[in-house]
Structures are given as C-alpha cells and as structure tokens.
Design an enzyme around this catalytic site. Structure first.
Site, PDB file in Angstrom:
ATOM      1  CD  GLU A  59      -3.087  -0.290   0.056  1.00 53.29           C
ATOM      2  OE1 GLU A  59      -3.118   0.079  -1.139  1.00 53.29           O
ATOM      3  OE2 GLU A  59      -3.689  -1.270   0.494  1.00 53.29           O
ATOM      4  CG  ASP A 110       0.497   2.826  -6.707  1.00 53.50           C
ATOM      5  OD1 ASP A 110       0.667   3.687  -5.804  1.00 53.50           O
ATOM      6  OD2 ASP A 110      -0.569   2.722  -7.355  1.00 53.50           O
ATOM      7  CB  SER A 113     -16.001   2.383  -8.328  1.00 53.47           C
ATOM      8  OG  SER A 113     -15.865   3.654  -7.758  1.00 53.47           O
ATOM      9  CB  SER A 114     -12.534   6.149 -10.468  1.00 51.82           C
ATOM     10  OG  SER A 114     -12.326   6.210  -9.122  1.00 51.82           O
ATOM     11  CD  GLU A 145      -8.700   8.330 -10.967  1.00 53.88           C
ATOM     12  OE1 GLU A 145      -9.304   7.401 -11.514  1.00 53.88           O
ATOM     13  OE2 GLU A 145      -9.058   8.844  -9.894  1.00 53.88           O
ATOM     14  CG  ASP A 183      -6.217   1.630  -7.787  1.00 55.09           C
ATOM     15  OD1 ASP A 183      -5.553   0.831  -7.085  1.00 55.09           O
ATOM     16  OD2 ASP A 183      -6.567   2.755  -7.378  1.00 55.09           O
TER      17      ASP A 183
HETATM   18  C1  GLA Z   1      -5.198   4.542  -4.349  1.00 56.48           C
HETATM   19  C2  GLA Z   1      -4.443   4.846  -5.636  1.00 56.48           C
HETATM   20  C3  GLA Z   1      -3.426   3.751  -5.936  1.00 56.48           C
HETATM   21  C4  GLA Z   1      -2.527   3.496  -4.729  1.00 56.48           C
HETATM   22  C5  GLA Z   1      -3.366   3.299  -3.466  1.00 56.48           C
HETATM   23  C6  GLA Z   1      -2.524   3.197  -2.210  1.00 56.48           C
HETATM   24  O1  GLA Z   1      -5.969   3.367  -4.534  1.00 56.48           O
HETATM   25  O2  GLA Z   1      -5.343   4.941  -6.706  1.00 56.48           O
HETATM   26  O3  GLA Z   1      -2.674   4.098  -7.066  1.00 56.48           O
HETATM   27  O4  GLA Z   1      -1.593   4.522  -4.565  1.00 56.48           O
HETATM   28  O5  GLA Z   1      -4.286   4.347  -3.282  1.00 56.48           O
HETATM   29  O6  GLA Z   1      -1.762   2.033  -2.222  1.00 56.48           O
END
Ligand code: GLA
Length: 379
Positions: A29, A32, A122-123, A155, A167
């Site tokens: 988490e 990325d 969802s986005s 996005e 995501d």
């Molecule tokens: C959101 C962002 C992802 C990632 C997470 C945290 O979901 O869209 O790219 O940074 O937070 O891990």
C-alpha cells in the site's frame, strides 16, 4: 442488466458488452507511486459497458448508477462539472483520439456493483471499462499496458486525481483465482495463485474517504521530499524503491521525524510484498497473514493513513478464529479492510465483525466475500 437498460434507452440491442472489475489490494500500500511493489487482486464486482456505434461524432452516454444521461461531441471533449460520472469516459475518449485512434460516435450505457468511494477502485473500473469498450467497439489493436496507462492518464490528467498505476493495472490484467504481483518501476508482472481453502473478505467501513485526496497528495509530496533529503545525504536513490532498511538506519538521521516514518513505511512495505509473494507461492498462508497484519500497523503508525473505523474493523478481525490476516486496503481514511479468512470460518467472521462494529461504533459495515477475478483484458 446493462443490456436490458441499453435496450430500454436506445430501443435496439448493443453491439458490444464489456466489463471491468474493481480491486482489493492484498498487500503493498502506498508503494505504487514510489516505483515499488504491489499485490492486488481483481474482485467479482464489475462496471459493465454496453454500446453501439453511431454514424456521427456524438457520444450519448447513460449511467445506470446515477440514472443520468449526457451527450458530447468527440470533436470537443471537456470536463463536465455537472455530470462528474461522465468525466472518466470523456477523458479516455479524448486521449485515445489524441493518440491518433479515430473513434466514431456511440450510444453507451454503463454501471455496475463496485461500491463507490469505498477504496475498491470503482473509478479505475470505469476508466479501464471505457478504454476496453472503445477497443472492442472500434476493433482497435491496443497493447494491454497501453490500455492501463491511458486509463490512468484519464484519472491523472483529465479528472485530476494523482493516483498511481496499481488500480488500473489490476482492473485490466487481473486473473481469476490469482493475485497480481506488479513491479511499478518497470511494469513487469506475474500472476500468483491464491490457493487453499481461504476467502478474501472485504469489510466496508461505510465511511466515505473524506480526507483521502488531500492527504494522499500530502503523502505523495512527503515521499518526494524524503527522496530529496536522502539524496542530499549522499544516497544514490531515484525513488524510495531504491532504499533498503539498512540504508534507512544509517541515513535516517538526514530525514525529519515525519519523513523518516513515511519512508520507513514504504521501505518495509516493499520488503513485505516480496516476502508475501514468496510465501503465497509456497502456500504459507499463516506467514502471509502476519505480513498483512504488519502492513496495517505500518500504515497506521508510520504512514498514518488509517482511521478509527478501519482500526476497529481490523482489531475485530484479528480476534476471530480463522482469520489469517487483516489490514486496511487502498488509500485509507475510510473505505475498506481486506481479510484473509479460512473458508469454513468466513460466515461466522462476517457475522462477528458486523455485530462487533455496530456495538463498538454504532455503524453498519457491509461485508463482501470476494473471488479473485479476471480483469477486463483477461484472455
Ligand atoms: C489509491 C491509488 C493507488 C494506490 C493506493 C494506495 O488506490 O489509486 O494508485 O496509490 O491508493 O496504495
């Protein structure tokens, strides 16, 4: 469902139907956007698209979730503040055209059952679904990673939310019964089977992620500052991905207290993901669960993106028989927790967490027992 809605709206059957899933992140988490490692899975909750071509350059779009319709021209695509749900489709359409993919107009209906503003992406599902929709409708030959990047660009640059790539990647390229191990630096990836009698259980705190965007931006900035301070201290790092725990011990003094904790989360989380992938492949789910728990503690204490509600859900989960691991998932500040639970204990788990949460905070948690599922581009 989506086909019927299309038929009702446009009085003919759609030419194409595609769907893109939401996701849950098992571990990795806030790594990325630091060129690190992540291990999400696509879940069996989808945004579906149904549509057909038009002879002109007009897009008529209907959202079955918002029960609202818009119309725009492919020759003049701008953000629409009054119909924000349509901006993902607009952004994707604009960037496809800008990249030289000539589109025709279309009638399109989309919507689904990925909970909104719950940290289940969802986005990303709408963006990836929209790109996959155009790809199928127009017969475009697009590289899968291009689809991912274009969806994320919608996005970042059109909607204006500075997310990482996780995501969209897993919504496009997730695989049934597998998690997706992604290196966010070179975008190499591998599917890792989630074996054994376990369930991925998602608990939705019901709390909207009010602070999510502003605090996300703060974390992003703090990571860049930490990199800069480590570089000034003589460390050859491009991103926090390049920092190992020993470096952090020795060069940590170069960082202010807050930045040291933020960096420690990212550095230790990357290590946890690498170990998690190894133990998952070996079928050592107990160790995998411990790593999830450690991830939560690090997000709570060092990265400070958890909340009272998320901590309550995680602590309740830790107490249940059959729980292997539990942590907050996604950006934080509300949204969901992810739990790895023995299959035969999943029902009792859901019941106990639901009633415990109601008792502790007077709030209702929605609980989804999920299957790791195929992404929109899975073949
Ligand atoms: C959101 C962002 C992802 C990632 C997470 C945290 O979901 O869209 O790219 O940074 O937070 O891990």
């Amino acid at each position: 469902m989506i086909v019927e809605t299309f038929q009702k709206m446009f009085a003919t059957p759609p030419e194409v139907v595609v769907r893109a899933p939401g996701r849950v992140n098992l571990i990795g988490e806030h790594t990325d956007y630091n060129e690190g490692f992540v291990l999400p899975a696509a879940i069996d909750r989808y945004i579906e698209f149904a549509g057909r071509r038009r002879a002109d350059r007009t897009v008529r779009a209907h959202s079955s979730d918002f029960k609202d319709s818009v119309e725009f021209s492919l020759d003049d695509i701008a953000k629409d503040a009054a119909h924000r749900w349509s901006n993902y489709l607009r952004g994707v359409s604009k960037f496809l055209e800008a990249d030289g993919h000539r589109l025709t107009g279309a009638d399109v209906v989309f919507g689904g059952n990925v909970p909104r503003e719950a940290g289940l992406s969802s986005s990303a599902a709408v963006e990836v679904g929209a790109t996959a929709f155009w790809q199928r409708l127009m017969g475009l030959k697009l590289d899968p990673v291009y689809v991912v990047k274009l969806s994320r660009r919608a996005e970042n640059e059109f909607v204006g939310v500075p997310c990482g790539i996780m995501d969209q990647f897993v919504s496009a390229l997730g695989r049934r019964e597998h998690a997706l191990f992604l290196d966010c630096r070179d975008l190499s990836y591998r599917h890792v089977p989630v074996r054994g009698e376990v369930k991925i259980v998602v608990c939705n705190s019901g709390v909207r992620r009010a602070l999510a965007q502003s605090e996300y931006e703060v974390r992003l900035r703090q990571c860049r500052q930490a990199e800069a301070q480590l570089r000034s201290a003589g460390l050859a790092v491009n991103s926090l991905r390049d920092v190992d725990p020993v470096d952090l011990e020795t060069a940590g003094d170069a960082l202010t207290e807050i930045l040291r904790r933020r960096a420690r989360h990212v550095v230790t989380e990357n290590h946890r993901v690498l170990e998690a992938v190894r133990v998952l492949a070996e079928g050592d789910l107990e160790r995998f669960g411990e790593l999830m728990n450690a991830s939560h503690q690090s997000l709570r204490d060092d990265y400070e993106v958890s909340s009272k509600e998320l901590d309550t859900l995680v602590e309740l989960a830790w107490k249940q028989p059959g729980t292997l691991g539990a942590r907050m998932t996604g950006a934080g500040f509300g949204g969901c927790t992810v739990n790895l639970v023995r299959a035969d204990a999943a029902d009792a788990f859901a019941e106990a967490v639901r009633s415990g949460y109601q008792e502790a905070l007077g709030l209702k948690a929605e609980i989804y027992v999920c299957q790791a599922s195929d992404g929109a581009l899975a073949t």
